[in-house]
Design a protein around this motif. Structure first.
Motif, PDB file in Angstrom:
ATOM      1  N   ALA A 100      35.338 -32.708 -61.262  1.00 29.82           N
ATOM      2  CA  ALA A 100      34.126 -33.178 -62.129  1.00 29.82           C
ATOM      3  C   ALA A 100      33.031 -32.685 -61.209  1.00 29.82           C
ATOM      4  CB  ALA A 100      34.252 -34.687 -62.500  1.00 29.82           C
ATOM      5  N   ALA A 101      33.340 -32.916 -59.884  1.00 26.09           N
ATOM      6  CA  ALA A 101      32.221 -32.415 -58.693  1.00 26.09           C
ATOM      7  C   ALA A 101      32.155 -30.927 -58.647  1.00 26.09           C
ATOM      8  CB  ALA A 101      32.507 -32.977 -57.447  1.00 26.09           C
ATOM      9  N   GLY A 102      32.998 -30.290 -58.963  1.00 23.05           N
ATOM     10  CA  GLY A 102      32.789 -28.793 -59.034  1.00 23.05           C
ATOM     11  C   GLY A 102      31.987 -28.600 -60.215  1.00 23.05           C
ATOM     12  N   LEU A 103      32.231 -29.029 -61.510  1.00 18.97           N
ATOM     13  CA  LEU A 103      31.612 -28.655 -62.481  1.00 18.97           C
ATOM     14  C   LEU A 103      30.211 -29.223 -62.478  1.00 18.97           C
ATOM     15  CD1 LEU A 103      31.595 -27.924 -65.685  1.00 18.97           C
ATOM     16  CD2 LEU A 103      32.231 -30.010 -66.299  1.00 18.97           C
ATOM     17  N   LEU A 104      29.952 -30.199 -61.735  1.00 17.01           N
ATOM     18  CA  LEU A 104      28.401 -30.707 -61.589  1.00 17.01           C
ATOM     19  C   LEU A 104      27.746 -29.874 -60.792  1.00 17.01           C
ATOM     20  CD1 LEU A 104      28.271 -34.579 -61.314  1.00 17.01           C
ATOM     21  CD2 LEU A 104      27.225 -33.155 -62.828  1.00 17.01           C
ATOM     22  N   THR A 105      28.518 -29.384 -59.777  1.00 12.51           N
ATOM     23  CA  THR A 105      27.811 -28.142 -58.820  1.00 12.51           C
ATOM     24  C   THR A 105      27.318 -27.015 -59.348  1.00 12.51           C
ATOM     25  OG1 THR A 105      29.185 -29.102 -57.020  1.00 12.51           O
ATOM     26  CG2 THR A 105      27.935 -27.090 -56.646  1.00 12.51           C
ATOM     27  N   ALA A 106      28.255 -26.363 -60.631  1.00 12.87           N
ATOM     28  CA  ALA A 106      27.866 -25.139 -61.040  1.00 12.87           C
ATOM     29  C   ALA A 106      26.811 -25.437 -62.299  1.00 12.87           C
ATOM     30  CB  ALA A 106      29.303 -24.983 -62.034  1.00 12.87           C
ATOM     31  N   LEU A 107      26.818 -26.363 -62.624  1.00  8.89           N
ATOM     32  CA  LEU A 107      25.544 -26.941 -63.597  1.00  8.89           C
ATOM     33  C   LEU A 107      24.402 -27.214 -62.790  1.00  8.89           C
ATOM     34  CD1 LEU A 107      24.655 -27.797 -66.478  1.00  8.89           C
ATOM     35  CD2 LEU A 107      25.372 -30.441 -65.846  1.00  8.89           C
ATOM     36  N   ALA A 108      24.365 -27.780 -61.506  1.00  6.97           N
ATOM     37  CA  ALA A 108      23.315 -28.092 -60.992  1.00  6.97           C
ATOM     38  C   ALA A 108      22.731 -26.653 -60.486  1.00  6.97           C
ATOM     39  CB  ALA A 108      23.518 -28.811 -59.482  1.00  6.97           C
ATOM     40  N   LEU A 109      23.655 -25.660 -60.185  1.00  5.61           N
ATOM     41  CA  LEU A 109      23.181 -24.089 -59.677  1.00  5.61           C
ATOM     42  C   LEU A 109      22.406 -23.531 -60.904  1.00  5.61           C
ATOM     43  CD1 LEU A 109      25.925 -23.225 -57.138  1.00  5.61           C
ATOM     44  CD2 LEU A 109      23.694 -23.891 -56.723  1.00  5.61           C
ATOM     45  N   ALA A 110      23.158 -23.702 -61.775  1.00  2.00           N
ATOM     46  CA  ALA A 110      22.754 -23.038 -63.146  1.00  2.00           C
ATOM     47  C   ALA A 110      21.043 -23.348 -63.421  1.00  2.00           C
ATOM     48  CB  ALA A 110      23.425 -23.285 -64.335  1.00  2.00           C
ATOM     49  N   ILE A 111      21.146 -24.942 -63.450  1.00  2.00           N
ATOM     50  CA  ILE A 111      19.468 -25.535 -63.719  1.00  2.00           C
ATOM     51  C   ILE A 111      18.846 -25.236 -62.577  1.00  2.00           C
ATOM     52  CG2 ILE A 111      18.863 -27.586 -64.210  1.00  2.00           C
ATOM     53  CD1 ILE A 111      21.094 -28.653 -65.942  1.00  2.00           C
ATOM     54  N   GLY A 112      19.194 -25.375 -61.197  1.00  2.00           N
ATOM     55  CA  GLY A 112      18.278 -25.325 -60.288  1.00  2.00           C
ATOM     56  C   GLY A 112      18.096 -23.660 -59.880  1.00  2.00           C
ATOM     57  N   VAL A 113      18.558 -22.731 -60.414  1.00  2.00           N
ATOM     58  CA  VAL A 113      18.111 -21.438 -60.343  1.00  2.00           C
ATOM     59  C   VAL A 113      17.614 -20.713 -61.797  1.00  2.00           C
ATOM     60  CG1 VAL A 113      19.185 -19.016 -59.851  1.00  2.00           C
ATOM     61  CG2 VAL A 113      19.863 -21.171 -58.709  1.00  2.00           C
ATOM     62  N   LEU A 114      18.273 -20.841 -62.831  1.00  2.00           N
ATOM     63  CA  LEU A 114      17.955 -20.307 -64.158  1.00  2.00           C
ATOM     64  C   LEU A 114      16.370 -20.973 -64.595  1.00  2.00           C
ATOM     65  CD1 LEU A 114      21.234 -19.602 -66.259  1.00  2.00           C
ATOM     66  CD2 LEU A 114      19.875 -18.052 -64.925  1.00  2.00           C
ATOM     67  N   VAL A 115      16.441 -22.237 -64.484  1.00  2.26           N
ATOM     68  CA  VAL A 115      15.304 -22.865 -65.059  1.00  2.26           C
ATOM     69  C   VAL A 115      14.062 -22.566 -64.299  1.00  2.26           C
ATOM     70  CG1 VAL A 115      14.071 -24.929 -65.518  1.00  2.26           C
ATOM     71  CG2 VAL A 115      16.436 -24.701 -66.218  1.00  2.26           C
ATOM     72  N   PRO A 116      14.166 -22.734 -62.829  1.00  2.00           N
ATOM     73  CA  PRO A 116      12.945 -22.294 -61.800  1.00  2.00           C
ATOM     74  C   PRO A 116      12.569 -20.704 -62.143  1.00  2.00           C
ATOM     75  CG  PRO A 116      14.493 -23.707 -60.705  1.00  2.00           C
ATOM     76  CD  PRO A 116      15.051 -23.355 -62.142  1.00  2.00           C
ATOM     77  N   TRP A 117      13.652 -19.988 -62.396  1.00  2.00           N
ATOM     78  CA  TRP A 117      13.249 -18.646 -62.500  1.00  2.00           C
ATOM     79  C   TRP A 117      12.622 -18.234 -63.877  1.00  2.00           C
ATOM     80  CZ3 TRP A 117      15.099 -15.271 -66.379  1.00  2.00           C
ATOM     81  CH2 TRP A 117      14.591 -13.911 -66.330  1.00  2.00           C
ATOM     82  N   GLN A 118      12.849 -18.976 -64.917  1.00  6.61           N
ATOM     83  CA  GLN A 118      12.379 -18.939 -65.991  1.00  6.61           C
ATOM     84  C   GLN A 118      10.865 -19.415 -65.998  1.00  6.61           C
ATOM     85  OE1 GLN A 118      12.798 -17.409 -69.043  1.00  6.61           O
ATOM     86  NE2 GLN A 118      10.801 -18.338 -69.741  1.00  6.61           N
ATOM     87  N   VAL A 119      10.614 -20.597 -65.409  1.00 11.93           N
ATOM     88  CA  VAL A 119       9.306 -21.223 -65.527  1.00 11.93           C
ATOM     89  C   VAL A 119       8.311 -20.420 -64.273  1.00 11.93           C
ATOM     90  CG1 VAL A 119       8.086 -23.306 -64.771  1.00 11.93           C
ATOM     91  CG2 VAL A 119      10.124 -23.473 -66.131  1.00 11.93           C
TER      92      VAL A 119
END
Length: 555
Positions: free
Chosen positions: A163-182
């Protein structure tokens, strides 16, 4: 923004670092309490349902106490966060405005004269408002979001490592893709937005200032159309900004939905295999949901960061300009009295083809009153600017008491000079407040004495005395009364040298002559250098000069 000396922008934030760090900590605690509350509540509800169905023994009190404790902690930290954050923001806003005025005022008028007032107003209001909340709206939330992500992943790893691995992947996706888009192209967009807002403020301000002229020229409708066009540009820019933020939120939602479905599948599978207790599985799902909720604020924080950086750069563009003149390393004391002497002075404005002053000589002895006339653009006001040392001449020298003005500290020299510009303003306030601008420590007796010298005493006593309200730009005064009140500020300083630029501008001949006669009587031995287009009545000055081809001639 770059790190600068302690009187720079970062120095202001460093001065309040204790409150800012506390605010960031409280933001993190609020997020932590919210995530913990939702996680514990989800696990508690599932455990309660299972315990009821199996008629098993269940520790009801510890989880319920935890829920109540986290609820109270979230309420308390949220309140404290707002209290500390608003307090820090207001203190920074105060210090930023003081800093901006302190750095910008020495640039006036030599370096600020080329800027439109609407531009300066935009920087003073909009840009400082963007910068003062930079930490509270951007840096503190972003730091807290990173910290809550680390805490959530650590908690997930303690419960179930995949579950921690999935959360890490989710955090990286949100922490990279969203800031890049905004944030993609954010600096350019925020710079354009600031420019559009500046244009709108400038047009609105200048339209209000020149409303009478626009009405007289039947140009009001055309000006309003320009204001509306500028407002439309600002509105369109704000809409594009919101669309970018909405796109970031959509991307965040898509990543979050995929992550939430993945976490649900992962925990249900682990629970079915007996690897993970059902209540812990529910806690992980609800923790993911809570983290997604707090991470949704990343887009706004990134936008605030981009806007703050652009605003800080715009403030730098004003205050980082080198002043026109600087103080000497070892300033000389200004003589109490002395003659003002121009010796073969040459001065040309930057980019000019020929000098405005070309070998000018002038002597103003102690107690001497001198008038300088001539055509517009001939260099009269330039001469006054050199007396005030707003600029230094390119050739020759300006001396006082035999010492070059460049050898004095500017503050020391300015205390020796009383100055009244051509468009001397009358500020919204009382008579006393307007007069004390010239001498803040003056007592009421000194104010009444100046009013008597300028024939305003009877007028003031018929109203509310020194507390008489004069209105915005002296709206309750006649033109002659406004000029006399402005002149009173200069006389109140009791400086040995009085410099006046067109003191009778806008007055009829009789009012102007009466003002000048009263002025000569009120000087009481002080020197006078007066720039004027009009004819000076007999006895007001000792010598009258005329500016011609950058030099002075008697007559």
């Amino acid at each position: 923004m770059r790190l600068r000396e302690t009187d720079g922008l970062w120095g202001i934030f460093a001065r309040h670092r204790g409150r800012l760090l506390l605010c960031a900590l409280l933001v993190w605690l609020t997020m932590l309490a919210g995530v913990g509350l939702l996680s514990l509540s989800g696990g508690f509800l599932v455990a309660t349902a299972l315990a009821a169905g199996l008629a098993a023994d269940f520790n009801f009190f510890s989880p319920s106490a935890g829920v109540r404790g986290l609820t109270m902690a979230r309420i308390g930290s949220r309140y404290a966060e707002k209290l500390v954050g608003h307090d820090a923001t207001l203190r920074i806003a105060r210090d930023l405005r003081v800093w901006f005025f302190r750095r910008a005022l020495p640039l006036a008028p030599a370096r600020l004269g080329a800027r439109r007032i609407g531009d300066l107003l935009a920087r003073l209001m909009s840009d400082i408002a963007e910068v003062d909340g930079l930490v509270v709206r951007a840096l503190a939330p972003l730091a807290a979001l990173m910290a809550i992500g680390v805490a959530g992943i650590a908690a997930a790893a303690w419960i179930y490592l995949p579950a921690a691995g999935l959360l890490t992947a989710l955090a990286l996706a949100i922490g990279v893709l969203v800031p890049w888009q905004v944030a993609r192209g954010a600096r350019e967009r925020e710079a354009a937005r600031a420019s559009q807002r500046m244009a709108l403020r400038t047009l609105a301000f200048e339209g209000l200032e020149g409303a009478a002229d626009l009405a007289a020229l039947d140009a009001t409708a055309a000006w309003i159309h320009r204001v509306e066009a500028a407002a439309d540009a600002v509105g369109e820019g704000d809409r594009r900004r919101r669309r970018r933020l909405i796109a970031g939120q959509w991307l965040h939602g898509a990543c979050g939905a995929a992550g939430l479905v993945g976490m649900l599948w992962l925990t249900l599978a682990a629970s079915a295999r007996g690897v993970l207790a059902p209540e812990m599985a529910a806690a992980l799902v609800f923790m993911t949901l809570a983290l997604l909720e707090v991470w949704a604020g990343a887009g706004l924080a990134w936008q605030a960061l981009a806007a703050g950086r652009v605003a800080a750069q715009r403030l730098d563009e004003v205050v980082e300009v080198a002043p026109g003149v600087v103080d000497p390393a070892a300033p000389v004391a200004v003589p109490a009295r002395g003659e003002l002497r121009f010796e073969q002075v040459v001065f040309a404005w930057p980019g000019a083809q020929r000098p405005v002053l070309d070998g000018l000589d002038l002597v103003v002895r102690p107690g001497e009153r001198i008038a300088i006339g001539g055509d517009s653009g001939g260099g009269k006001s330039t001469l006054a600017a050199l007396v005030l040392r707003l600029f230094d001449p390119q050739g020759g020298a300006v001396r006082y008491g035999g010492v070059p003005l460049a050898a004095f500290a500017q503050a020391d020299w300015h205390r020796q000079v009383a100055w009244m510009p051509q468009n001397a303003p009358v500020f919204a306030g009382s008579v006393a407040e307007n007069l004390r601008i010239g001498c803040p420590e003056a007592d009421d007796a000194a104010l009444w004495r100046v009013l008597a010298q300028l024939r305003l005493e009877a007028w003031a006593r018929e109203r509310e005395g020194l507390e008489t309200w004069v209105g915005e730009n002296g709206a309750t005064l006649s033109a002659g009364q406004a000029r006399r009140l402005a002149l009173g500020r200069a006389l109140l300083r009791e400086a040995p040298l009085l410099v006046l630029d067109e003191p009778t501008d806008g007055l009829d001949v009789d009012t102007a002559d009466a003002l000048l006669v009263d002025l000569a009587a009120a000087l009481e031995g002080r020197s006078l250098l007066m720039i004027t287009h009009g004819v000076v009545p007999d006895g007001v000055v000792h010598v009258a000069y005329r500016m011609l081809d950058g030099r002075l001639e008697v007559g």
